[in-house]
Design an enzyme around this catalytic site. Structure first.
Site, PDB file in Angstrom:
ATOM      1  N   GLU A 186     -49.364  21.088  -2.383  1.00  0.00           N
ATOM      2  CA  GLU A 186     -50.300  20.745  -1.305  1.00  0.00           C
ATOM      3  C   GLU A 186     -50.324  21.759  -0.171  1.00  0.00           C
ATOM      4  OE1 GLU A 186     -48.466  18.545  -2.929  1.00  0.00           O
ATOM      5  OE2 GLU A 186     -49.817  16.965  -3.616  1.00  0.00           O
ATOM      6  N   HIS A 241     -46.827   5.433  -1.212  1.00  0.00           N
ATOM      7  CA  HIS A 241     -48.238   5.485  -1.620  1.00  0.00           C
ATOM      8  C   HIS A 241     -49.059   4.432  -0.869  1.00  0.00           C
ATOM      9  CE1 HIS A 241     -46.843   8.013  -4.882  1.00  0.00           C
ATOM     10  NE2 HIS A 241     -48.032   8.086  -5.415  1.00  0.00           N
TER      11      HIS A 241
HETATM   12  C1  LIG Z   1     -46.415  15.602  -3.408  1.00  0.00           C
HETATM   13  C2  LIG Z   1     -47.157  14.854  -4.450  1.00  0.00           C
HETATM   14  N1  LIG Z   1     -48.329  15.342  -4.899  1.00  0.00           N
HETATM   15  C3  LIG Z   1     -49.029  14.689  -5.837  1.00  0.00           C
HETATM   16  C4  LIG Z   1     -48.565  13.519  -6.374  1.00  0.00           C
HETATM   17  C5  LIG Z   1     -49.375  12.775  -7.424  1.00  0.00           C
HETATM   18  N2  LIG Z   1     -48.737  12.906  -8.725  1.00  0.00           N
HETATM   19  C6  LIG Z   1     -47.926  11.946  -9.180  1.00  0.00           C
HETATM   20  S1  LIG Z   1     -47.253  12.339 -10.655  1.00  0.00           S
HETATM   21  C7  LIG Z   1     -48.052  13.811 -10.694  1.00  0.00           C
HETATM   22  C8  LIG Z   1     -47.860  14.724 -11.856  1.00  0.00           C
HETATM   23  C9  LIG Z   1     -46.456  15.201 -11.955  1.00  0.00           C
HETATM   24  O1  LIG Z   1     -46.295  15.960 -13.103  1.00  0.00           O
HETATM   25  P1  LIG Z   1     -44.857  16.323 -13.642  1.00  0.00           P
HETATM   26  O2  LIG Z   1     -44.033  16.841 -12.519  1.00  0.00           O
HETATM   27  O3  LIG Z   1     -45.014  17.189 -14.818  1.00  0.00           O
HETATM   28  O4  LIG Z   1     -44.191  14.928 -14.043  1.00  0.00           O
HETATM   29  P2  LIG Z   1     -44.643  13.886 -15.135  1.00  0.00           P
HETATM   30  O5  LIG Z   1     -45.581  12.921 -14.456  1.00  0.00           O
HETATM   31  O6  LIG Z   1     -45.265  14.640 -16.242  1.00  0.00           O
HETATM   32  O7  LIG Z   1     -43.404  13.175 -15.549  1.00  0.00           O
HETATM   33  C10 LIG Z   1     -48.837  13.971  -9.571  1.00  0.00           C
HETATM   34  C11 LIG Z   1     -49.688  15.142  -9.295  1.00  0.00           C
HETATM   35  C12 LIG Z   1     -47.350  13.021  -5.864  1.00  0.00           C
HETATM   36  N3  LIG Z   1     -46.844  11.862  -6.290  1.00  0.00           N
HETATM   37  N4  LIG Z   1     -46.674  13.704  -4.934  1.00  0.00           N
END
Ligand SMILES: Cc1ncc(C[n+]2csc(CCOP(=O)(O)OP(=O)(O)O)c2C)c(N)n1
Ligand SMILES: Cc1ncc(C[n+]2csc(CCOP(=O)(O)OP(=O)(O)O)c2C)c(N)n1
Ligand SMILES: [Mg+2]
Ligand SMILES: [Mg+2]
Lengths: 310, 329, 310, 329
Positions: free
Chosen positions: D65, D134
């Site tokens: 971000e 959230h």
């Molecule tokens: C700082 C932040 N940005 C965006 C999100 C929204 N978000 C939740 S899970 C996710 C994807 C994360 O991907 P990864 O790290 O590969 O983990 P996975 O969900 O595949 O286990 C996002 C963008 C968040 N929770 N926190």
């Protein structure tokens, strides 16, 4: 050896069956909200927690059900927490995505991508200073490698000489975008930027993950630095319970499904033992859901408690 | 280290140093860290001599505020009492997620099973020539966040007592010190009341209630003292803490005077002064005959003192606000 | 070749003499506040700006006087800005640590460590989309490599294919702490984590920096990614104007002083030319200070202008 | 893409989608990006169809971000009009330095020579089951920062108009949408007034002035409508923008009614409601006979709806606050 393989299968199956039922709960309203399931990734928490000491503190993400259960959080209370009941974990305050159980050295899920890394550094700092002999571990997703706080924590852990384990669960996706579109280099390559060791491992084999984590734990102790484990796996479900997965290439789920760690774990067992184990876990999980449903609702008058110490 | 006698006046920054020293001596679980905090003795000297005295309980970190706050959080969850220094309040913003989304939730979400008895020390405010990224007063952002405690001490005594109280607190506390007041001197009693959330009634009076904190206190003292010579007796209250804050003292005073002026260096718009005014207005209704807020005008702070002087609260703007409320019926 | 060497010497000397006088100004109150000087590091901005196109946008740090001057910001206005006068740059709003001059493609200093990286990514994104042919460059310190925003920007630039140049001025210190105590690996090693190219260069030679920047600019264009230049140099003064430098090991300043880029640049010149250049710049700088002192104070009634568009 | 006729009611999220579509069509310099915004059509569907229609002017980014906000800032400084989506307002906190220390200062410090005509879209508020990380409503933090514009639309029409106004604005604008209201429907006129800072007088009345914005508007409508049946005619004002905000409309109304209730979902303590109350109290003095703020109680938001319902504003708490002010003399 056989015993370990049965244990792996049982522990992974427990997670799988609980999550499959939780998905139904979200759909039929027994769970209010959403859930981020680790279906297909169960071998990682099960294998890692096998290698960690039971008191080694663990920090996970919103996709942390498997970690909580692998740390020994009792299924009834765990399910109750996800269902928003007055569980002994957080009494419904944490829910699916932000629950914790310090009694089981499960320091909590985290719903901020990468947000658990800095606190893990701090946990490790305290355990090192207090000479408890414990090594904290944190699980993050592959997409989290691009968050600033992850970068800062790995560098700081390295230069200050703080031992902890970072387990990167590379499951192919960050939400709905393929990881490779987002990250310039794999996690294990990045370890070199922090002068820390990295171990890559097949994340769909609990025994391989256990072995990698054991080595990582030893390396953390011998190098007195963070150590990274990059576990390659596949997310076999949606990003969250409501994800229609329209973005998946055709055939991907079928192909990935063939790598399902549970199928593999079961294939290692004597079929009779496997089936008996299966039936036992089915019954155990059904019972846990039944008992969780009996847990009382949180007390309304408690809503404002514990914001501050007093 | 040599310690001052109670009779000796010491500077604000020395009072901080003394509080850290006393806390490190009193409790083995206290650790102190931040950028240039250890070997270089602290960018402003707050940790002078502490590395030498306490070894690696006082240490330097990379320029990584998110990791620093997280390090404090995690170590506090695991039994230590960390005091982390963030050099300027403006830099809290690079670590805001850790403070708001992580630290503040720890106790509540775990239902009290996890706690974060940690202190974030920082300093804030404008000094002549400081740029827009080194001048902000940001306490209001944190006062809005449940789970955090927020203090804004303005005298050497309060700097000492607030910090000791913060370190003993089982809650995460943010202490906003004043860089401008670091050289100011006063007597410090180490056994003074260190209770959290208690205001200091600096002057008593019945014409108007003036509430302030942090860097604005000396300006208010000056304004109030010169108004006293003109026959206006103002009650001056230094909150010291804005989360929790001493509503009782303020409400009782405002109920007597029916007039309220709140002064802070933070931007006036949506600053914490609004919370003080609103709380009093809700409580007193039409009995609050007049109120004013004095704060920095809604602008980033320019480096030139000629310009910043137009924006920041001054004895003059404070005096006018007070007279305004008195003039109103 | 001789001409280039004279230019380098002159441009570095101008920065040096202006900063030495500014230090006096801070001490005698002509400049209110403090200043972060680049004494000892002048070869980097001078060399880099030689290689950049004059319209290539540049973002610097609080230690950015050299960059502003090397981008062609007129000394009188520059000095006036630092003195808090009504300069044509920012009319005293920026001051020593946060000034900008878009007319000279100097997009500004930044007083948040690493804070200029994300905006440089954005500048590059716009120039790429608008096909201006310009390549933005940003200068940061070695200590800034440990800020999350730097990490995020380098990865994002790499995966999205955005060309810009990051010049890391490795001057041995972050404030009062030796850089090596803070950073697990040198900047150039970290480039691999972002799958970008890195060029290491002697930051005390303007011609070497120019050559490295020229290559970096070409690489940025050919790879359509960020490129890193790590320039090794030495900070010959304090972190800021009020720094007593008690933390310096004995003899360090003397040793580092022998590497002074200005001494070296002068040694490459014919002594007569060198001395004539020197005298010329001394006169030029004296004149600039005299004229800057004549600039009016900012208008009080302007203090609230330009917070918003209208 | 098919576009709705003005007669057709569309959802809030579709109104956002339409505004982005129209802005992309109207101005080549508009770009739209964020996590899962491009190929996956946006986590909540705000950018549905836009990648297909506008190609790489609509694109996905890593989960970074700070870099995302910086990318918007830099590209806006260099001639584009970026709209960056931050998935949840809670995640703004990891990019807070970029927003406050970088974006907000751009125009002022450069004396207007550099500008940041960019939009940060996000959504906020609690929905049943959403966790403490959230659920926050964070608009007050940004309203305190000079240089930023802040909008909190609550209807499909306002979602459309605010976003068009934001994209046309030469200032950086933060748009806080409401996830809870994304499915709510209404008519959208694409040529409706998109002026910045203008409030919507939703109901007229003389008993009390009720000011609200964002997710709390439907609750206020319900409370006010049922009080109308009991004979209390409340004036209901939806601010839509809190920076700048329509002080004129609110002050005029409060001057008539002498009573003020401000309702928002953000934490009550030090929320923007305090600014509204204080502004009115400063202006009306003793003529403001009674005022109340309704907001979330000072607590992180628990996941369980049983618990969160105890903390969040409700029709009931709003109704009681209104009756309270009417009861007071
Ligand atoms: C700082 C932040 N940005 C965006 C999100 C929204 N978000 C939740 S899970 C996710 C994807 C994360 O991907 P990864 O790290 O590969 O983990 P996975 O969900 O595949 O286990 C996002 C963008 C968040 N929770 N926190
Ligand atoms: C986010 C942030 N943290 C801390 C500071 C205080 N600070 C200013 S300069 C500096 C040292 C930076 O070192 P380096 O990046 O090596 O640059 P140098 O000063 O050596 O040019 C620090 C810690 C800051 N300005 N911003
Ligand atoms: Mg992933
Ligand atoms: Mg340096």
């Amino acid at each position: 050896m056989m015993a370990a393989e049965v244990d792996d299968y049982r522990d992974m199956l427990r997670i799988r069956l609980i999550e499959e039922e939780l998905l139904k709960c979200v759909q039929d309203g027994r769970v209010i909200g959403s859930a981020h399931l680790c279906i297909g990734q169960e071998a990682i928490p099960v294998g890692a927690c096998r290698a960690l000491k039971s008191d080694d503190p663990v920090v996970a993400t919103y996709r942390g059900h498997g970690w909580a259960l692998a740390k020994g959080v009792p299924p009834v209370q765990f399910i109750g927490e996800v269902m928003g009941r007055d569980s002994t974990l957080n009494g419904g305050r944490g829910g699916s995505a932000y629950l914790s159980s310090p009694d089981h050295a499960f320091m909590g899920e985290n719903s901020i991508v990468g947000g658990g890394l800095p606190m893990t550094l701090g946990l490790a700092m305290a355990h090192q200073r207090r000479a408890t002999g414990l090594i904290p571990a944190v699980s993050i997703g592959d997409g989290a490698m691009n968050q600033g706080n992850v970068h800062e924590s790995l560098n700081m852990g390295s230069v200050l000489g703080i031992p902890f384990i970072v387990i990167v669960e590379n499951n192919g996706y960050a939400e709905m975008t393929p990881s490779t579109d987002l990250t310039a280099t794999p996690a294990a390559v990045r370890a070199a930027a922090y002068a820390i060791e990295a171990i890559e491992v097949d994340g769909n084999s609990a025994s391989a993950v256990a072995e990698a984590t054991r080595r990582a734990r030893e390396l953390a102790i011998s190098t007195q630095r963070p150590v990274m484990v990059e576990a390659h796996t596949r997310r076999l479900g949606g990003h969250y319970s409501g994800d229609a997965q329209a973005y998946r290439p055709k055939g991907e789920l079928e192909e990935w499904g063939r790598l399902d760690p549970l199928t593999r774990a079961r294939s290692l067992l004597d079929p009779t033992v496997a089936e008996a184990t299966y039936q036992q876990v089915v019954a155990e999980v059904a019972d846990a859901f039944a008992r969780a449903a009996q847990l009382p609702a949180p007390l309304e008058e408690e809503a404002m408690k514990h914001v501050y110490a007093n | 280290m040599s310690t001052p006698t109670d009779a000796e006046a010491i500077t604000y920054i020395r009072a901080i140093n003394l509080a850290l020293d006393d806390a490190l001596a009193a409790d083995d679980s206290v650790i102190v860290f931040g950028e240039d905090v250890g070997i270089p003795n602290g960018p402003f000297g707050a940790s002078k001599g502490l590395r030498a005295a306490y070894g690696d309980r006082v240490f330097d970190t990379p320029i990584s505020e998110s990791a620093m706050i997280g390090a404090a959080l995690g170590s506090s969850m695991a039994g230590l009492r960390p005091v982390v220094e963030v050099m300027y309040a403006d830099f809290l913003l690079v670590a805001m997620d850790q403070i708001v989304n992580q630290v503040a939730n720890t106790r509540y979400v775990s239902r009290g099973r996890l706690t974060a008895p940690m202190v974030i020390r920082t300093q804030q405010g404008s000094t002549p020539g400081s740029c827009a990224q080194h001048s902000q007063s940001l306490e209001a952002l944190f006062a809005h966040i449940p789970g955090l405690r927020v203090a804004v001490p303005s005298t050497p005594q309060d700097a000492y007592s607030v910090l000791r109280g913060a370190i003993s607190s089982d809650d995460p506390v943010m202490v906003f010190e004043s860089r401008r007041l670091y050289p100011s001197k006063g007597h410090v009693r180490r056994d003074a009341d260190a209770r959290i959330g208690v205001a200091d009634v600096v002057r008593q009076g019945s014409a108007v209630t003036v509430v302030t904190w942090g860097t604005s206190r000396p300006l208010c003292e000056e304004a109030v003292d010169s108004l006293a010579l003109q026959g206006y007796e103002c009650e001056l209250i230094d909150l010291r803490w804005i989360s929790p804050w001493d509503t009782e003292t303020v409400l009782a005073s405002a109920a007597r005077t029916g007039r309220l002026v709140v002064v802070h260096e933070a931007v006036r718009n949506a600053g914490f002064g609004a919370e003080v005014v609103s709380t009093v207005a809700e409580s007193l209704g039409g009995q609050l005959q007049a109120c004013r807020r004095v704060g920095t005008l809604a602008s980033p702070i320019p480096s030139s003192p000629v310009l910043s002087a137009q924006l920041l609260p001054s004895v003059d703007t404070i005096t006018r606000a007070i007279l305004d409320t008195i003039g109103e019926k």
